[in-house]
Design a protein around this motif. Sequence first.
Motif, PDB file in Angstrom:
ATOM      1  N   PHE A 180       0.837  -1.201   0.000  1.00 30.41           N
ATOM      2  CA  PHE A 180       0.000   0.000   0.000  1.00 30.41           C
ATOM      3  C   PHE A 180       0.874   1.254   0.000  1.00 30.41           C
ATOM      4  N   PHE A 181       1.933   1.204   0.813  1.00 32.80           N
ATOM      5  CA  PHE A 181       2.865   2.324   0.887  1.00 32.80           C
ATOM      6  C   PHE A 181       3.527   2.566  -0.462  1.00 32.80           C
ATOM      7  N   ILE A 182       3.945   1.484  -1.128  1.00 32.45           N
ATOM      8  CA  ILE A 182       4.637   1.643  -2.407  1.00 32.45           C
ATOM      9  C   ILE A 182       3.711   2.286  -3.429  1.00 32.45           C
ATOM     10  N   VAL A 183       2.461   1.798  -3.472  1.00 31.23           N
ATOM     11  CA  VAL A 183       1.503   2.369  -4.422  1.00 31.23           C
ATOM     12  C   VAL A 183       1.265   3.845  -4.106  1.00 31.23           C
ATOM     13  N   ALA A 184       1.176   4.163  -2.798  1.00 27.80           N
ATOM     14  CA  ALA A 184       0.868   5.539  -2.419  1.00 27.80           C
ATOM     15  C   ALA A 184       2.028   6.471  -2.734  1.00 27.80           C
ATOM     16  N   VAL A 185       3.245   6.010  -2.420  1.00 25.41           N
ATOM     17  CA  VAL A 185       4.383   6.916  -2.555  1.00 25.41           C
ATOM     18  C   VAL A 185       4.742   7.134  -4.014  1.00 25.41           C
ATOM     19  N   SER A 186       4.323   6.207  -4.895  1.00 31.07           N
ATOM     20  CA  SER A 186       4.613   6.432  -6.309  1.00 31.07           C
ATOM     21  C   SER A 186       3.781   7.585  -6.850  1.00 31.07           C
ATOM     22  N   GLY A 187       2.781   8.033  -6.078  1.00 38.20           N
ATOM     23  CA  GLY A 187       2.037   9.227  -6.465  1.00 38.20           C
ATOM     24  C   GLY A 187       2.910  10.468  -6.488  1.00 38.20           C
ATOM     25  N   LEU A 188       3.973  10.461  -5.670  1.00 40.16           N
ATOM     26  CA  LEU A 188       4.906  11.592  -5.672  1.00 40.16           C
ATOM     27  C   LEU A 188       5.531  11.788  -7.049  1.00 40.16           C
ATOM     28  N   VAL A 189       5.788  10.652  -7.730  1.00 43.50           N
ATOM     29  CA  VAL A 189       6.425  10.739  -9.043  1.00 43.50           C
ATOM     30  C   VAL A 189       5.524  11.501 -10.005  1.00 43.50           C
ATOM     31  N   VAL A 190       4.211  11.211  -9.937  1.00 45.20           N
ATOM     32  CA  VAL A 190       3.272  11.908 -10.824  1.00 45.20           C
ATOM     33  C   VAL A 190       3.332  13.413 -10.567  1.00 45.20           C
TER      34      VAL A 190
END
Lengths: 148, 357
Positions: free
Chosen positions: B121-131
């Motif tokens: 869940f953390f990985i999916v959430a933190v990849s939002g930073l890339v966007v």
Amino acid sequence: MPMLTEFGKIFIFLLTAILFVVVAVVAAKLIRPSRPTREKLLTYECGENTEGTPWVKFNIRFYVVALIFLIFDVEVVLLIPWAMVYQSFGFSGYIVGVIFLLLLGLGMAYEWRKGDLEWERPKIVPPVLAEKMNLEKPDQLTPKEISI
Amino acid sequence: MIYDFLLKLTGSEIAAGFIQSLLPLFVFILPFALIAVLLERKVSAHMQDRLGPMRVGYHGIFQTVADILKLMQKEDIVTDNSDKALFNIAPVLVFTGSYAAFAAIPFSGAFIGSNIDLGLFFIVAVSGLVVAGILMAGWASNNKYTLLGAMRSAAQVISYEIPTILVIITIVMITGTLNLYTLSELQTGHFWNWMIFGGPSTGLIKVAFIPFMIIGFVIIYISTLAEVNRTPFDIPEAESELVSGYHTEYSGMKFAMFFLAEYANMFAVSAIVAAVFFGGYQSPFGYLGNSLGISWFIPIEQFFWFTFKGIFFVLVQMWLRWTLPRLRVDQLMALCWKYLIPIAFVNLLIVGLITVL
């Protein structure tokens, strides 16, 4: 001694990443030359002079995609706790999830029917009810072109 | 665990945490990026019947080192019209977003940056930073190509996040855990315990899972490919139409950071696919350390298998890049919303039905 939690470690990871980029950019700044000229500082446009500003009104499709994503993302966030525990409730736990997913699917079917999933929408889909009740002829609705 | 060892060595939790947060970067990502950039050029060259870089070192093995030396000496141009503050923050955000994912990925039984229960869940959430970083880069450059690239990229990344999460939920339904470490430990033993072969469950249920696991794997592989903007989903960076997408205006070290983040991301998604479906760091057949009775050898073997699986999926990504043509933007969206998401939904429901029966 302060206890470092698992999330504390993640915080340190984030700090490390930020530090790494800052240190790398600053270190490169010490080595690299800096001789800006007017031509270098122009916006790149394949050698042409820059025409107008890029900060213009944008295609509405991107907004619609973001909106649909938001709905799905929130529902998915609600689904994860369900997926962790539903087995302890047996079959009824599964049915609860199915009802939730069916509602989501219903919304998606509506978006699909309305043509919001198409990237280019050639014409407006007239409401089925209006067509049947002869309230408005479909061809009287003016199709609006969406410019990109 | 390496963290406990560092804790004993330094005596301070902050210092131990700091050193361990540097480990994946310097021991793994930088060497990986060095090798992967060269590998990509060599693979592409040999697929097109060329030789690729040949001059620097034997068969060009030092080409990337030379490239980095060159990038460090390059002038860093910030154009007059750009929004300078955002322009400088964007590479930090993009790199942080892709590096933070490594905090929750177990590299071997002895090393995981942060053993949180919310791993996936953390990985999916933190990849939002890339966007956010990509949008920022495209907007701040004040250039038509970058803005187009950034908008396309954001739309693509967020769209393809949904099939990814749906497949992850399918896995969570079977295993009941989001922690990648626990998930990898569940798949221990032999390769038939991997999730793609039905996971640790036994009997008829295991056989019933296999086709749906394979469907899930295909979906998550396609959508993670799109999330890292690789061909055939590279319309955000389409060289032939958008110069190079959102980082057109970047040069020097900031460009290098984008590049590094891209390769880190490539490995991160491959590692996640490997951890979720292919047993993570687990060996497909027993460990040499077990049969020889050397227990300290096992984590090293596990690290080898983790790297092997990750690099294998990266190689498949490169293979696809030089095999398939680029998709059009409407085909891209149609593939995600009309095929992958409905299939992932049905897959999730069927897997749920199997687990409760």
